[in-house]
Design a protein around this motif. Sequence first.
Motif, PDB file in Angstrom:
ATOM      1  N   GLY A 136       0.811  -1.206   0.000  1.00  0.00           N
ATOM      2  CA  GLY A 136       0.000   0.000   0.000  1.00  0.00           C
ATOM      3  C   GLY A 136       0.845   1.257   0.000  1.00  0.00           C
ATOM      4  N   ARG A 137       1.908   1.282   0.786  1.00  0.00           N
ATOM      5  CA  ARG A 137       2.784   2.453   0.828  1.00  0.00           C
ATOM      6  C   ARG A 137       3.516   2.651  -0.488  1.00  0.00           C
ATOM      7  NH1 ARG A 137       3.475   0.414   6.088  1.00  0.00           N
ATOM      8  NH2 ARG A 137       5.331  -0.749   5.457  1.00  0.00           N
ATOM      9  N   ASP A 138       3.933   1.549  -1.124  1.00  0.00           N
ATOM     10  CA  ASP A 138       4.639   1.663  -2.396  1.00  0.00           C
ATOM     11  C   ASP A 138       3.739   2.223  -3.494  1.00  0.00           C
ATOM     12  OD1 ASP A 138       6.880   0.662  -1.215  1.00  0.00           O
ATOM     13  OD2 ASP A 138       6.569  -1.403  -1.912  1.00  0.00           O
ATOM     14  N   SER A 139       2.452   1.940  -3.412  1.00  0.00           N
ATOM     15  CA  SER A 139       1.538   2.386  -4.475  1.00  0.00           C
ATOM     16  C   SER A 139       0.839   3.689  -4.130  1.00  0.00           C
ATOM     17  CB  SER A 139       0.474   1.305  -4.720  1.00  0.00           C
ATOM     18  OG  SER A 139      -0.309   1.116  -3.553  1.00  0.00           O
ATOM     19  N   GLN A 140       1.260   4.354  -3.047  1.00  0.00           N
ATOM     20  CA  GLN A 140       0.553   5.549  -2.596  1.00  0.00           C
ATOM     21  C   GLN A 140       0.590   6.665  -3.634  1.00  0.00           C
ATOM     22  OE1 GLN A 140       2.050   7.171   1.048  1.00  0.00           O
ATOM     23  NE2 GLN A 140       0.226   8.413   1.414  1.00  0.00           N
ATOM     24  N   ALA A 141       1.738   6.849  -4.257  1.00  0.00           N
ATOM     25  CA  ALA A 141       1.855   7.931  -5.236  1.00  0.00           C
ATOM     26  C   ALA A 141       0.915   7.706  -6.418  1.00  0.00           C
ATOM     27  CB  ALA A 141       3.295   8.033  -5.714  1.00  0.00           C
ATOM     28  N   LYS A 142       0.860   6.467  -6.900  1.00  0.00           N
ATOM     29  CA  LYS A 142      -0.042   6.172  -8.017  1.00  0.00           C
ATOM     30  C   LYS A 142      -1.500   6.277  -7.584  1.00  0.00           C
ATOM     31  CE  LYS A 142       3.225   3.025 -10.283  1.00  0.00           C
ATOM     32  NZ  LYS A 142       3.432   1.637 -10.772  1.00  0.00           N
ATOM     33  N   SER A 143      -1.774   5.859  -6.382  1.00  0.00           N
ATOM     34  CA  SER A 143      -3.155   5.905  -5.903  1.00  0.00           C
ATOM     35  C   SER A 143      -3.658   7.333  -5.764  1.00  0.00           C
ATOM     36  CB  SER A 143      -3.270   5.191  -4.554  1.00  0.00           C
ATOM     37  OG  SER A 143      -2.953   3.833  -4.670  1.00  0.00           O
ATOM     38  N   ARG A 144      -2.758   8.255  -5.378  1.00  0.00           N
ATOM     39  CA  ARG A 144      -3.181   9.647  -5.211  1.00  0.00           C
ATOM     40  C   ARG A 144      -3.683  10.210  -6.531  1.00  0.00           C
ATOM     41  NH1 ARG A 144       1.208  11.493  -3.589  1.00  0.00           N
ATOM     42  NH2 ARG A 144       0.831  11.267  -1.353  1.00  0.00           N
ATOM     43  N   GLN A 145      -2.986   9.921  -7.600  1.00  0.00           N
ATOM     44  CA  GLN A 145      -3.405  10.407  -8.908  1.00  0.00           C
ATOM     45  C   GLN A 145      -4.739   9.784  -9.316  1.00  0.00           C
ATOM     46  OE1 GLN A 145      -0.565   9.726 -12.010  1.00  0.00           O
ATOM     47  NE2 GLN A 145      -1.734  10.854 -13.552  1.00  0.00           N
ATOM     48  N   SER A 146      -4.877   8.510  -9.056  1.00  0.00           N
ATOM     49  CA  SER A 146      -6.134   7.848  -9.379  1.00  0.00           C
ATOM     50  C   SER A 146      -7.286   8.411  -8.551  1.00  0.00           C
ATOM     51  CB  SER A 146      -6.016   6.339  -9.134  1.00  0.00           C
ATOM     52  OG  SER A 146      -5.040   5.768  -9.973  1.00  0.00           O
ATOM     53  N   LEU A 147      -7.014   8.698  -7.287  1.00  0.00           N
ATOM     54  CA  LEU A 147      -8.054   9.236  -6.424  1.00  0.00           C
ATOM     55  C   LEU A 147      -8.486  10.628  -6.877  1.00  0.00           C
ATOM     56  CD1 LEU A 147      -9.814   9.009  -3.915  1.00  0.00           C
ATOM     57  CD2 LEU A 147      -7.896   9.898  -2.567  1.00  0.00           C
ATOM     58  N   GLU A 148      -7.509  11.441  -7.276  1.00  0.00           N
ATOM     59  CA  GLU A 148      -7.857  12.779  -7.761  1.00  0.00           C
ATOM     60  C   GLU A 148      -8.727  12.690  -9.013  1.00  0.00           C
ATOM     61  OE1 GLU A 148      -4.140  14.675  -8.321  1.00  0.00           O
ATOM     62  OE2 GLU A 148      -3.815  15.088  -6.166  1.00  0.00           O
ATOM     63  N   ARG A 149      -8.391  11.754  -9.873  1.00  0.00           N
ATOM     64  CA  ARG A 149      -9.202  11.576 -11.074  1.00  0.00           C
ATOM     65  C   ARG A 149     -10.609  11.106 -10.717  1.00  0.00           C
ATOM     66  NH1 ARG A 149     -10.369   7.554 -14.914  1.00  0.00           N
ATOM     67  NH2 ARG A 149     -10.507   8.398 -17.050  1.00  0.00           N
ATOM     68  N   TYR A 150     -10.685  10.190  -9.792  1.00  0.00           N
ATOM     69  CA  TYR A 150     -11.990   9.698  -9.338  1.00  0.00           C
ATOM     70  C   TYR A 150     -12.830  10.832  -8.753  1.00  0.00           C
ATOM     71  CZ  TYR A 150     -15.319   7.657  -6.071  1.00  0.00           C
ATOM     72  OH  TYR A 150     -16.454   7.361  -5.362  1.00  0.00           O
ATOM     73  N   LEU A 151     -12.220  11.641  -7.884  1.00  0.00           N
ATOM     74  CA  LEU A 151     -12.955  12.733  -7.241  1.00  0.00           C
ATOM     75  C   LEU A 151     -13.421  13.767  -8.261  1.00  0.00           C
ATOM     76  CD1 LEU A 151     -10.848  13.250  -3.994  1.00  0.00           C
ATOM     77  CD2 LEU A 151     -13.093  12.184  -4.208  1.00  0.00           C
ATOM     78  N   HIS A 152     -12.609  13.978  -9.301  1.00  0.00           N
ATOM     79  CA  HIS A 152     -13.006  14.916 -10.353  1.00  0.00           C
ATOM     80  C   HIS A 152     -14.350  14.523 -10.942  1.00  0.00           C
ATOM     81  CE1 HIS A 152     -12.759  17.396 -13.984  1.00  0.00           C
ATOM     82  NE2 HIS A 152     -13.092  16.300 -14.664  1.00  0.00           N
ATOM     83  N   TYR A 153     -14.488  13.260 -11.290  1.00  0.00           N
ATOM     84  CA  TYR A 153     -15.735  12.799 -11.906  1.00  0.00           C
ATOM     85  C   TYR A 153     -16.842  12.609 -10.878  1.00  0.00           C
ATOM     86  CZ  TYR A 153     -13.170  12.126 -16.228  1.00  0.00           C
ATOM     87  OH  TYR A 153     -12.435  12.336 -17.366  1.00  0.00           O
ATOM     88  N   TYR A 154     -16.461  12.134  -9.704  1.00  0.00           N
ATOM     89  CA  TYR A 154     -17.499  11.912  -8.687  1.00  0.00           C
ATOM     90  C   TYR A 154     -18.139  13.225  -8.247  1.00  0.00           C
ATOM     91  CZ  TYR A 154     -19.897  10.798  -4.389  1.00  0.00           C
ATOM     92  OH  TYR A 154     -20.858  10.683  -3.427  1.00  0.00           O
ATOM     93  N   ASN A 155     -17.337  14.264  -8.061  1.00  0.00           N
ATOM     94  CA  ASN A 155     -17.897  15.552  -7.626  1.00  0.00           C
ATOM     95  C   ASN A 155     -18.891  16.094  -8.644  1.00  0.00           C
ATOM     96  OD1 ASN A 155     -16.459  15.583  -5.227  1.00  0.00           O
ATOM     97  ND2 ASN A 155     -14.718  16.682  -6.108  1.00  0.00           N
ATOM     98  N   ARG A 156     -18.585  15.931  -9.914  1.00  0.00           N
ATOM     99  CA  ARG A 156     -19.515  16.402 -10.935  1.00  0.00           C
ATOM    100  C   ARG A 156     -20.761  15.527 -10.993  1.00  0.00           C
ATOM    101  NH1 ARG A 156     -14.839  18.177 -11.423  1.00  0.00           N
ATOM    102  NH2 ARG A 156     -14.304  20.092 -12.558  1.00  0.00           N
ATOM    103  N   TYR A 157     -20.555  14.246 -10.785  1.00  0.00           N
ATOM    104  CA  TYR A 157     -21.718  13.348 -10.666  1.00  0.00           C
ATOM    105  C   TYR A 157     -22.610  13.784  -9.508  1.00  0.00           C
ATOM    106  CZ  TYR A 157     -24.279   9.068  -9.426  1.00  0.00           C
ATOM    107  OH  TYR A 157     -25.260   8.166  -9.100  1.00  0.00           O
ATOM    108  N   ALA A 158     -22.002  14.033  -8.351  1.00  0.00           N
ATOM    109  CA  ALA A 158     -22.767  14.411  -7.161  1.00  0.00           C
ATOM    110  C   ALA A 158     -23.454  15.762  -7.345  1.00  0.00           C
ATOM    111  CB  ALA A 158     -21.841  14.446  -5.946  1.00  0.00           C
TER     112      ALA A 158
END
Length: 430
Positions: free
Chosen positions: A265-287
């Motif tokens: 989990g710690r090794d993939s944190q940097a990649k996950s942050r980018q994925s999470l930001e992308r997810y939030l971008h679309y989710y916020n507009r959905y919401a």
Amino acid sequence: MDSDDDFNSGVSSQGEEDFGGTQESADDSLEEDFDDDDDPGMGFSQEKDSLKPTKKAYEVEFKVYSPTDIVSQQDQQIQEVSAILGQPSEISAILLRHLRWNKERLIEGYMDRPKTVMENAGLGAGESQVPKLKVLPGFECSICFDDRPGLETYAMRCSHRYCNDCYRQYLIQKITEEGEAARIQCPANGCSRIVDSKSMNLLVPANLKERYQTLLTRTYVDDLDNLKWCPAPNCEYAVECGVKRQDLDRVVPTVMFEEKSGLDGRDSQAKSRQSLERYLHYYNRYANHEQSAKLDKDLYFKTEKKMTNLQSSSGMSWIEVQFLQTASHALQQCRQTLKWTYAFAYYLARNNITEIFEDNQKDLEMAVESLSEMFEKPVSELAALKVDMMDKTSYCNKRRVILLEDTSINLKTGMVLDRPPNLQRSDESL
């Protein structure tokens, strides 16, 4: 109906289940070319065929059933099963509801293991009897401890007997307060015997029988995967659609994440942050669109009142103020479409086709916001905005159709989904 999301999906008719679904919209006018021909018969069949409406790429076939149609369907299935199993209609109804109206499964199971099927359905063994009240000498009700002479009592085949008043009050509470009908069990603690419809008709007051039948009808629709209630306010109609409930996550993918822990989990944190930001971008507009749809739902209830006020203040006829209802309906449909475009966009790979999709999405979004602003103007200003609102409503409907049509066609030909829909975690789904 059951939820705000359902409300909006229902107002947009068949819903976005196939990222589109069948929805009423302003169709493009048909333009037919009638060419002169030396032979009057030549080309006539082709012209006739061209007049037939063509099915749009995003449409899903559906049927609408009235409450009477739903009751007729139930009765027909109950009678068919009764004739095959040799059981009374009230027993067959309980068996069908236990197996969610799967006739084939019921008949096959009953033929192989009749006692087991009856027991599991809450019926037990024994002959069916005509329900009736009895007066037993020396009887004492174990609920109210009433033992007066001439006390009317009732018991099902399980032999758990109570006084008529206690039994009736128990059923009234189940129907009115708990909203139960199909699976009401015997009042005895630990007894799973189901109260059938004939017992209900004997014990339940006349003013509750309609409520009881309504609840039974609701359970019928809820049990079938291909039937869904129309989520418009106070609508009693059901819609039959080929897209089943269990397929919705596949047809309209939900956006979720896998979790990792420890060192991985710690090794993939940097990649996950980018994925999470992308997810939030679309989710916020959905919401945001989901919240706007809830506000549009409030407008739905207020539209008729606004129409009445406009009619009285401007001197317009009732027909002339119908543009408000048309605009309200368009807002609800377009909000529902826009909401799901962001869930869909999350899965798209970046290419030229995706840019076209986003341009269509943006165009529709701007038009919807403009129409929404006009719709929320004071009643005194609406008469002057009539032409603009009618034009904007027509534009929104057409842009919505273009967005759905182009997306459906491009998805079949060149649009790429680069994110698998099975990366799921239920608490973060759209």
